[in-house]
Design a protein around this motif. Sequence first.
Motif, PDB file in Angstrom:
ATOM      1  N   TYR A  93       9.504  -9.341  19.063  1.00 52.44           N
ATOM      2  CA  TYR A  93      10.908  -9.356  19.463  1.00 52.44           C
ATOM      3  C   TYR A  93      11.376 -10.762  19.827  1.00 52.44           C
ATOM      4  CZ  TYR A  93      11.485  -4.307  19.384  1.00 52.44           C
ATOM      5  OH  TYR A  93      11.604  -3.004  18.982  1.00 52.44           O
ATOM      6  N   THR A  94      10.471 -11.583  20.343  1.00 50.69           N
ATOM      7  CA  THR A  94      10.814 -12.988  20.575  1.00 50.69           C
ATOM      8  C   THR A  94      11.125 -13.680  19.256  1.00 50.69           C
ATOM      9  OG1 THR A  94       9.414 -13.092  22.556  1.00 50.69           O
ATOM     10  CG2 THR A  94       9.977 -15.178  21.496  1.00 50.69           C
ATOM     11  N   GLY A  95      10.312 -13.398  18.232  1.00 50.91           N
ATOM     12  CA  GLY A  95      10.586 -13.954  16.908  1.00 50.91           C
ATOM     13  C   GLY A  95      11.904 -13.463  16.339  1.00 50.91           C
ATOM     14  N   LEU A  96      12.219 -12.182  16.537  1.00 50.83           N
ATOM     15  CA  LEU A  96      13.493 -11.639  16.050  1.00 50.83           C
ATOM     16  C   LEU A  96      14.677 -12.310  16.741  1.00 50.83           C
ATOM     17  CD1 LEU A  96      13.032  -7.759  15.682  1.00 50.83           C
ATOM     18  CD2 LEU A  96      13.317  -9.457  13.866  1.00 50.83           C
ATOM     19  N   LEU A  97      14.594 -12.472  18.053  1.00 53.23           N
ATOM     20  CA  LEU A  97      15.681 -13.125  18.781  1.00 53.23           C
ATOM     21  C   LEU A  97      15.831 -14.581  18.364  1.00 53.23           C
ATOM     22  CD1 LEU A  97      15.126 -11.652  22.362  1.00 53.23           C
ATOM     23  CD2 LEU A  97      16.930 -11.062  20.725  1.00 53.23           C
ATOM     24  N   PHE A  98      14.701 -15.260  18.147  1.00 46.62           N
ATOM     25  CA  PHE A  98      14.736 -16.646  17.656  1.00 46.62           C
ATOM     26  C   PHE A  98      15.429 -16.713  16.301  1.00 46.62           C
ATOM     27  CE2 PHE A  98      13.062 -20.229  15.295  1.00 46.62           C
ATOM     28  CZ  PHE A  98      13.051 -21.257  16.218  1.00 46.62           C
ATOM     29  N   ALA A  99      15.086 -15.773  15.409  1.00 44.69           N
ATOM     30  CA  ALA A  99      15.659 -15.767  14.067  1.00 44.69           C
ATOM     31  C   ALA A  99      17.148 -15.459  14.104  1.00 44.69           C
ATOM     32  CB  ALA A  99      14.925 -14.747  13.196  1.00 44.69           C
ATOM     33  N   LEU A 100      17.552 -14.448  14.889  1.00 42.56           N
ATOM     34  CA  LEU A 100      18.964 -14.087  14.965  1.00 42.56           C
ATOM     35  C   LEU A 100      19.786 -15.208  15.580  1.00 42.56           C
ATOM     36  CD1 LEU A 100      20.846 -11.626  14.393  1.00 42.56           C
ATOM     37  CD2 LEU A 100      20.627 -11.062  16.815  1.00 42.56           C
ATOM     38  N   SER A 101      19.237 -15.863  16.604  1.00 43.14           N
ATOM     39  CA  SER A 101      19.932 -17.001  17.216  1.00 43.14           C
ATOM     40  C   SER A 101      20.097 -18.135  16.210  1.00 43.14           C
ATOM     41  CB  SER A 101      19.156 -17.489  18.439  1.00 43.14           C
ATOM     42  OG  SER A 101      19.024 -16.485  19.412  1.00 43.14           O
ATOM     43  N   SER A 102      19.075 -18.387  15.403  1.00 45.01           N
ATOM     44  CA  SER A 102      19.143 -19.447  14.397  1.00 45.01           C
ATOM     45  C   SER A 102      20.219 -19.151  13.363  1.00 45.01           C
ATOM     46  CB  SER A 102      17.788 -19.597  13.702  1.00 45.01           C
ATOM     47  OG  SER A 102      16.765 -19.907  14.624  1.00 45.01           O
ATOM     48  N   ALA A 103      20.284 -17.907  12.909  1.00 46.64           N
ATOM     49  CA  ALA A 103      21.251 -17.536  11.876  1.00 46.64           C
ATOM     50  C   ALA A 103      22.684 -17.734  12.358  1.00 46.64           C
ATOM     51  CB  ALA A 103      21.026 -16.094  11.435  1.00 46.64           C
ATOM     52  N   PHE A 104      23.000 -17.223  13.529  1.00 47.46           N
ATOM     53  CA  PHE A 104      24.388 -17.287  14.002  1.00 47.46           C
ATOM     54  C   PHE A 104      24.732 -18.658  14.561  1.00 47.46           C
ATOM     55  CE2 PHE A 104      24.075 -12.755  13.555  1.00 47.46           C
ATOM     56  CZ  PHE A 104      25.362 -12.400  13.170  1.00 47.46           C
ATOM     57  N   LEU A 105      23.745 -19.414  14.974  1.00 53.04           N
ATOM     58  CA  LEU A 105      24.024 -20.791  15.372  1.00 53.04           C
ATOM     59  C   LEU A 105      24.423 -21.614  14.144  1.00 53.04           C
ATOM     60  CD1 LEU A 105      23.824 -22.408  18.098  1.00 53.04           C
ATOM     61  CD2 LEU A 105      21.737 -23.382  17.170  1.00 53.04           C
ATOM     62  N   GLY A 106      23.719 -21.399  13.021  1.00 51.43           N
ATOM     63  CA  GLY A 106      24.089 -22.082  11.794  1.00 51.43           C
ATOM     64  C   GLY A 106      25.476 -21.697  11.324  1.00 51.43           C
ATOM     65  N   ILE A 107      25.806 -20.407  11.400  1.00 56.66           N
ATOM     66  CA  ILE A 107      27.148 -19.943  11.022  1.00 56.66           C
ATOM     67  C   ILE A 107      28.207 -20.582  11.913  1.00 56.66           C
ATOM     68  CG2 ILE A 107      28.660 -17.934  10.882  1.00 56.66           C
ATOM     69  CD1 ILE A 107      26.197 -16.264  10.179  1.00 56.66           C
ATOM     70  N   ALA A 108      27.936 -20.632  13.216  1.00 56.91           N
ATOM     71  CA  ALA A 108      28.900 -21.184  14.166  1.00 56.91           C
ATOM     72  C   ALA A 108      29.155 -22.664  13.913  1.00 56.91           C
ATOM     73  CB  ALA A 108      28.397 -20.975  15.597  1.00 56.91           C
ATOM     74  N   PHE A 109      28.105 -23.428  13.611  1.00 57.62           N
ATOM     75  CA  PHE A 109      28.302 -24.858  13.356  1.00 57.62           C
ATOM     76  C   PHE A 109      28.970 -25.102  12.012  1.00 57.62           C
ATOM     77  CE2 PHE A 109      25.737 -25.817  17.020  1.00 57.62           C
ATOM     78  CZ  PHE A 109      26.164 -27.087  17.391  1.00 57.62           C
ATOM     79  N   LEU A 110      28.749 -24.218  11.065  1.00 55.42           N
ATOM     80  CA  LEU A 110      29.475 -24.333   9.799  1.00 55.42           C
ATOM     81  C   LEU A 110      30.967 -24.131  10.026  1.00 55.42           C
ATOM     82  CD1 LEU A 110      29.626 -24.549   6.721  1.00 55.42           C
ATOM     83  CD2 LEU A 110      29.098 -22.096   6.610  1.00 55.42           C
ATOM     84  N   ILE A 111      31.327 -23.133  10.833  1.00 54.68           N
ATOM     85  CA  ILE A 111      32.736 -22.895  11.142  1.00 54.68           C
ATOM     86  C   ILE A 111      33.307 -24.059  11.934  1.00 54.68           C
ATOM     87  CG2 ILE A 111      34.323 -21.403  12.420  1.00 54.68           C
ATOM     88  CD1 ILE A 111      32.465 -19.067  11.829  1.00 54.68           C
ATOM     89  N   SER A 112      32.571 -24.516  12.942  1.00 56.04           N
ATOM     90  CA  SER A 112      33.061 -25.594  13.795  1.00 56.04           C
ATOM     91  C   SER A 112      33.259 -26.890  13.022  1.00 56.04           C
ATOM     92  CB  SER A 112      32.075 -25.818  14.946  1.00 56.04           C
ATOM     93  OG  SER A 112      32.585 -26.739  15.889  1.00 56.04           O
ATOM     94  N   SER A 113      32.438 -27.118  11.992  1.00 55.27           N
ATOM     95  CA  SER A 113      32.566 -28.341  11.194  1.00 55.27           C
ATOM     96  C   SER A 113      33.673 -28.233  10.151  1.00 55.27           C
ATOM     97  CB  SER A 113      31.238 -28.632  10.481  1.00 55.27           C
ATOM     98  OG  SER A 113      30.187 -28.778  11.402  1.00 55.27           O
ATOM     99  N   SER A 114      34.032 -27.013   9.783  1.00 56.87           N
ATOM    100  CA  SER A 114      34.970 -26.809   8.685  1.00 56.87           C
ATOM    101  C   SER A 114      36.427 -26.824   9.133  1.00 56.87           C
ATOM    102  CB  SER A 114      34.678 -25.479   7.970  1.00 56.87           C
ATOM    103  OG  SER A 114      33.343 -25.447   7.500  1.00 56.87           O
ATOM    104  N   VAL A 115      36.685 -26.497  10.391  1.00 57.35           N
ATOM    105  CA  VAL A 115      38.063 -26.418  10.884  1.00 57.35           C
ATOM    106  C   VAL A 115      38.282 -27.495  11.935  1.00 57.35           C
ATOM    107  CG1 VAL A 115      38.178 -23.943  10.412  1.00 57.35           C
ATOM    108  CG2 VAL A 115      37.470 -24.727  12.669  1.00 57.35           C
ATOM    109  N   LYS A 116      39.540 -27.870  12.103  1.00 53.28           N
ATOM    110  CA  LYS A 116      39.870 -28.904  13.077  1.00 53.28           C
ATOM    111  C   LYS A 116      40.410 -28.333  14.379  1.00 53.28           C
ATOM    112  CE  LYS A 116      40.782 -32.607   9.753  1.00 53.28           C
ATOM    113  NZ  LYS A 116      41.741 -33.643   9.289  1.00 53.28           N
ATOM    114  N   SER A 117      40.858 -27.091  14.337  1.00 52.07           N
ATOM    115  CA  SER A 117      41.415 -26.470  15.531  1.00 52.07           C
ATOM    116  C   SER A 117      40.407 -25.507  16.136  1.00 52.07           C
ATOM    117  CB  SER A 117      42.714 -25.723  15.181  1.00 52.07           C
ATOM    118  OG  SER A 117      43.166 -24.964  16.266  1.00 52.07           O
ATOM    119  N   SER A 118      40.200 -25.607  17.432  1.00 48.60           N
ATOM    120  CA  SER A 118      39.262 -24.713  18.099  1.00 48.60           C
ATOM    121  C   SER A 118      39.772 -23.276  18.125  1.00 48.60           C
ATOM    122  CB  SER A 118      39.000 -25.203  19.528  1.00 48.60           C
ATOM    123  OG  SER A 118      40.205 -25.323  20.260  1.00 48.60           O
ATOM    124  N   GLU A 119      41.113 -23.089  18.103  1.00 45.41           N
ATOM    125  CA  GLU A 119      41.662 -21.737  18.075  1.00 45.41           C
ATOM    126  C   GLU A 119      41.352 -21.055  16.751  1.00 45.41           C
ATOM    127  OE1 GLU A 119      43.265 -24.343  19.154  1.00 45.41           O
ATOM    128  OE2 GLU A 119      43.554 -23.848  21.289  1.00 45.41           O
TER     129      GLU A 119
END
Length: 275
Positions: free
Chosen positions: A142-168
């Motif tokens: 379960y530690t590995g699963l949480l590590f993997a899920l955190s990695s996936a959505f962290l990558g998605i979040a940084f892709l979104i944050s890098s692609s848009v200029k407005s935080s809203e």
Amino acid sequence: MENLVLIALLDMKESLRARWFLVYSLVFGGLIALFFVAGVTESQVMGFSGLSRLLLMYIQITIVILPIFILVTTVRSISGDRDNHILEYMLSFPLSLSHYYWGKILGRFATVFLPVFFAMVLALLIGVLKGASIPWSLFLFYTGLLFALSSAFLGIAFLISSSVKSSEVALGLSFFVWIFLLAFIDIILISLMMQNRFSEELIIAIALINPMEVFRVAAISLFDPELTVMGPVAFYILDNVKLVYFLLFSIAYPVCLGLLFAFLGFKIFTKNDLI
């Protein structure tokens, strides 16, 4: 490398001062405390009791809570710095874009993963004090699963944050991604399966592209090895993939997906206007 570590530590300090981190830590720590107060460790379901039962309930709840917490708190990481002119200030120093970007990722990963991990460690410590046996294999998986899920959505979040200029806009996109992955895909795939427009194998393969679905199936597979609660999905998985291979896939796939999205976000970050 020194600048990378400094940026990571700076992001961690900013997160620790933020109210969202306190709420984030209290939510997961409070869940563990609530489970013990409710007597979850005293119950038994399908042969699981004690800490095994508690960890199973904890991991099921994190499927819903963890992704949205990561997305909401992370999508403003770069776009928020741009809005507040912090990015312009940081880049005035002899700091490379790669050190800034990957330092932010390392710092944010530590702040989103460690509270979830320490909540499980807290459960083990309380369980030991109560004389319960520790399910080490379940805890490590379960530690590995949480590590993997955190990695996936962290990558998605940084892709979104890098692609848009407005935080809203970034915040709105994060909610859309979360809702789409959580419910909308299942609804579409179930309707397509009922109408027989596509083969069951194709529909299930599309479902397993979703990292949340992979996380859910992997978590249930240890609770119910026959996957009876998954319906027709179980037959396809058990007939075509050995359970041990699927468990390895459930950890490796989200991590690779998160790294892919993070690299895409880095490419966009370096090519777009920074200010």
